[in-house]
Design an enzyme around this catalytic site. Structure first.
Site, PDB file in Angstrom:
ATOM      1  N   ASP A 292       0.869  -1.169   0.000  1.00 42.22           N
ATOM      2  CA  ASP A 292       0.000   0.000   0.000  1.00 42.22           C
ATOM      3  C   ASP A 292       0.915   1.231   0.000  1.00 42.22           C
ATOM      4  O   ASP A 292       2.138   1.129   0.180  1.00 42.22           O
ATOM      5  CB  ASP A 292      -0.969  -0.008   1.187  1.00 42.22           C
ATOM      6  CG  ASP A 292      -2.201   0.858   0.895  1.00 42.22           C
ATOM      7  OD1 ASP A 292      -2.112   1.743   0.005  1.00 42.22           O
ATOM      8  OD2 ASP A 292      -3.237   0.679   1.537  1.00 42.22           O
ATOM      9  N   ALA A 293       0.325   2.400  -0.190  1.00 42.46           N
ATOM     10  CA  ALA A 293       1.121   3.611  -0.386  1.00 42.46           C
ATOM     11  C   ALA A 293       2.062   3.851   0.795  1.00 42.46           C
ATOM     12  O   ALA A 293       1.609   3.930   1.943  1.00 42.46           O
ATOM     13  CB  ALA A 293       0.181   4.801  -0.559  1.00 42.46           C
TER      14      ALA A 293
END
Ligand code: NOJ
Length: 735
Positions: A292-293
């Protein structure tokens, strides 16, 4: 279908390519970046994000500001083969960058452009929590197919969806993005979304790669607080949180995104057990895993790695194939491989997985999108708009309809109150980024389109005060009051948990005053999560749960209020009676002291035992009766049949739900588990026999070491209109 992307010719081509790649080029494929914002607006970027998060600026304003921002698109890095994937929603720029990757980098490997296409792109459909209330696999697939078509025409190859986090806590803002609290319904949703996004075979240039997220158990964030820690028995993971991912993988999903949270004390980003052992080995996942980011970087704050270098090392060893935005792989992998900390075969495996998806998508053969294709959906086709309206009206859940106030007659004069009724940009819900606000139909507009005489007064904002004069002005001229109340988009979605899930601001005060006028009051809820609204349930005669329904929201609400569509939605999540009941969900494990009136039972002193509205609940303008439940079994199935009659005045659709309870087992089992459902349409007075089958193989469960157990013994079989109101039969099964 786990070999969806395993095409022998491609595998050969990929092997040849990997042989030619330098270490830097391999790491490049494992790197995903966004353009970096280098300026162009008056405020620092983090402050802008804060303003957006706090609702001080709307999505539209944010979009405008971003359009003027100066970006660095990292052309030099692309040319040098140091980037494999880009987060981008700009088709012309994407072509330019692709040209650099394909024509100017040494090996000409195309970029894969990823973006958050969660519940539509230009055509925004209902938020997933709402769409899941339709309980219809084909609809789930159709909306995904249209999302894919529009996204691909915009040079997006990869949608960061479906989001499959089983979500049982209404405080968690991301419940809006999820298909709700039930693993069975979420598994149906998962495979339909993968099918819709990816198509039946790889390579079609109007489909995209899917991304199952967030792997895993992100929805179990403690106290519903986003990004919080997660704590659970392994059997809960295997039986509840994993099944939607299993279903998505089995349907051939191209990618999986790791979750922000930790599992068993290890962040999912660096969790070798989750990524390598469970996902890739046990489930046979052949695609690639993206973080994820910035979540590799987050491992430092988790306290799980000393620095970004160690985070890169642990992520890569764990089986995380692509780094989203942490710059960890691009900065450290070379050194880590060269000093022997990471075997080069691990990189080859990651690169092979990534190239497999790029090649499967046809990017090596068709890397660009033509101008003509880019503008294909500048004007939305009727087919897309119709599906948006159809899904929107089918997502609506009728929660209460005292005295059959609904449907209202076309001749009624309507006082429409509440800020949300007149905000077209609010109809889309969170994670909607490709739409034009001019395509959005507010509830006010929808009622006008339907030809109603509407007197609108804002009367009360979600965050601004109630104005009694405005109420009076509208009410004086009307026969019925429609109050649109709920939450702003910024109140759900990522980083938008709420500890108080009642109606925000003075909206309840407005409703109380509306009731005092003596006119019938219809509350239309517009929100991204279940709300704790016990006062509404007790006092407001009509409650319509309309969620955030996408671009056709206003027309869909009008269809339902006027009876052009008889509501059929069934809740994908429980509505708690009070926030203190959270997490509240129907399929909780049995306790030794089930809640009852007696003191020493599982209950609260100061809150009711029951939720406000149970999972699977939803009324219709007609009524259905259930009789004569019969349960029998064959060697491999349990078969239930029930007689259902339409006992009301309208034709209506009903979702017939089958639940089981394993009464005695070696592990504590849920009080009820959804195992099958079907939809029927009955004319007034019509009676039919509905049969539902459950394969016996689906009646078992996983233990804490993920051994699947089918244990002989007694089961309760429930069939009914929601998870609470069911007929019941007991059956003994020897597997
Ligand atoms: C963070 C979110 O958790 C995830 O769902 C999303 O896909 C990425 N950011 C990329 O925007």
């Amino acid at each position: 279908m786990t070999n969806f992307w395993l095409i022998p010719d491609n595998e050969k081509r990929i092997d040849d390519l990997i042989d030619k790649m330098t270490l830097e080029e391999k790491i490049g494929q494992m790197t995903q970046l966004s353009p970096s914002i280098v300026g162009g607006f008056d405020l620092p970027f983090p402050e802008l994000i804060e303003m957006l998060t706090e609702g001080r600026i709307g999505q539209e304003e944010f979009k405008k500001i971003m359009q003027n921002a100066e970006m660095d698109y990292r052309e030099d890095q692309i040319r040098a083969g140091k980037i494999g994937s880009f987060l981008l929603n700009n088709p012309t720029k994407a072509n330019e960058l692709q040209r650099i990757a394909v024509e100017e980098s040494r090996l000409g490997i195309p970029l894969i452009f990823g973006f958050d296409v969660i519940h539509g792109f230009k055509t925004v459909f209902p938020i997933p929590l709402a769409e899941a209330c339709i309980w219809d696999e084909d609809i789930f697939a159709q909306t995904a197919r249209i999302s894919a078509r529009e996204a691909r025409s915009h040079n997006i190859h990869w949608a960061f969806s479906p989001m499959l986090d089983v979500s049982r806590d209404a405080r968690w803002g991301r419940i809006a993005e999820s298909p709700g609290e039930d693993p069975f319904l979420a598994s149906v949703y998962a495979r339909a979304k993968v099918r819709g996004l990816q198509g039946n075979a790889p390579g079609a240039d109007d489909h995209v790669a899917a991304c199952l997220k967030h792997y895993i158990a992100y929805g179990a964030a403690e106290s519903g607080q986003d990004y919080n820690t997660v704590s659970m028995a392994d059997s809960l993971l295997y039986n509840v949180y994993l099944p939607p991912f299993q279903s998505g993988v089995a349907a051939g999903a191209a990618t999986v995104m790791s979750a922000f949270n930790d599992y068993n004390g290890v962040p999912c980003t660096i969790n070798e057990f989750l990524l390598r052992d469970l996902l890739k080995e046990r489930l046979g996942f052949a695609g690639f895993v993206v973080s994820d980011a910035n979540s590799i970087d987050d491992c430092i704050r988790h306290g799980s790695t000393a620095d970004l270098e160690e985070a890169a090392l642990k992520s890569c060893l764990a089986g995380l194939d692509m780094d989203m935005n942490s710059h960890a792989y691009s900065t450290y992998l070379k050194k880590l491989v060269e000093q022997g900390d990471i075997p080069s075969e691990l990189l080859d495996d990651a690169v092979r997985r990534i190239l497999r998806i790029k090649m499967g998508l046809g990017l090596f053969d068709h890397p660009y999108v033509s101008q003509e294709k880019m503008s294909l959906y500048d004007v939305l086709p009727d087919e897309h708009i119709e599906l948006a309206r159809e899904t929107a009206r089918r997502s609506i859940v009728l929660l209460k309809n005292e005295d059959n106030i609904l449907p209202i007659d076309q001749s009624r004069r309507v006082a429409l109150i509440g800020e949300l009724a007149d905000l077209p940009e609010e109809v889309v819900g969170s994670w909607a980024m490709g739409f034009n606000v001019t395509d959005c139909v507010s509830i006010r507009q929808g009622l006008l389109n339907a030809g109603l005489e509407v007197f609108y007064e804002k009367t009360c904002g979600v965050a601004s005060p109630f104005d009694p004069d405005e109420l009076q002005r509208a009410a004086d001229r009307a026969d019925v009051i429609i109050a649109v109340v709920g939450e702003l988009i910024s109140m759900s979605g990522e980083a938008a948990s709420r500890a108080d899930i009642s109606l925000p601001g003075q909206q309840e005060t407005m409703l109380k005053a509306a009731l005092k006028t003596g006119k019938p009051v219809i509350a239309v809820l517009m929100n991204g999560r279940p709300l704790a609204i016990p006062w509404l349930k007790d006092h407001v005669p009509v409650i319509v749960e309309a969620w955030q329904l996408g671009i056709q929201m206003g027309n869909a609400v009008a269809d339902v209020l006027l009876g052009d569509y008889n509501p059929s939605g069934k809740l994908s999540c429980t509505f708690p009676a009070q926030v203190g009941q959270c997490p509240r969900y129907y399929n909780h494990p049995s306790t030794g002291r089930p809640g009852a009136k007696s003191k020493f039972s599982s209950r609260y002193l100061d809150a009711p035992l029951e939720p406000l509205f149970p999972f699977g609940f939803g009324l219709s303008y007609t009524t259905f009766s259930y009789d004569n439940l019969k349960v029998e079994q064959t060697a491999d199935q349990v078969l239930a049949s029930v007689e259902i009659s339409n006992t009301g005045k309208y034709a209506g659709e009903e979702t017939v739900q089958l639940y089981i309870q394993d009464i005695t087992a070696s592990l504590v089992r849920p009080v009820k588990e959804l195992k099958a459902f079907t939809k029927i349409l009955l004319q007034p007075g019509q009676r039919t026999t509905v049969s539902l089958a459950v394969p016996k193989a689906h009646m078992g469960f996983y233990n804490n070491t993920m051994d699947h157990r089918l244990e002989d013994g007694a089961f309760n079989i429930y069939v009914g209109t929601n998870s609470r109101d069911c007929l019941q039969e007991r059956i003994d099964i020897a597997f």
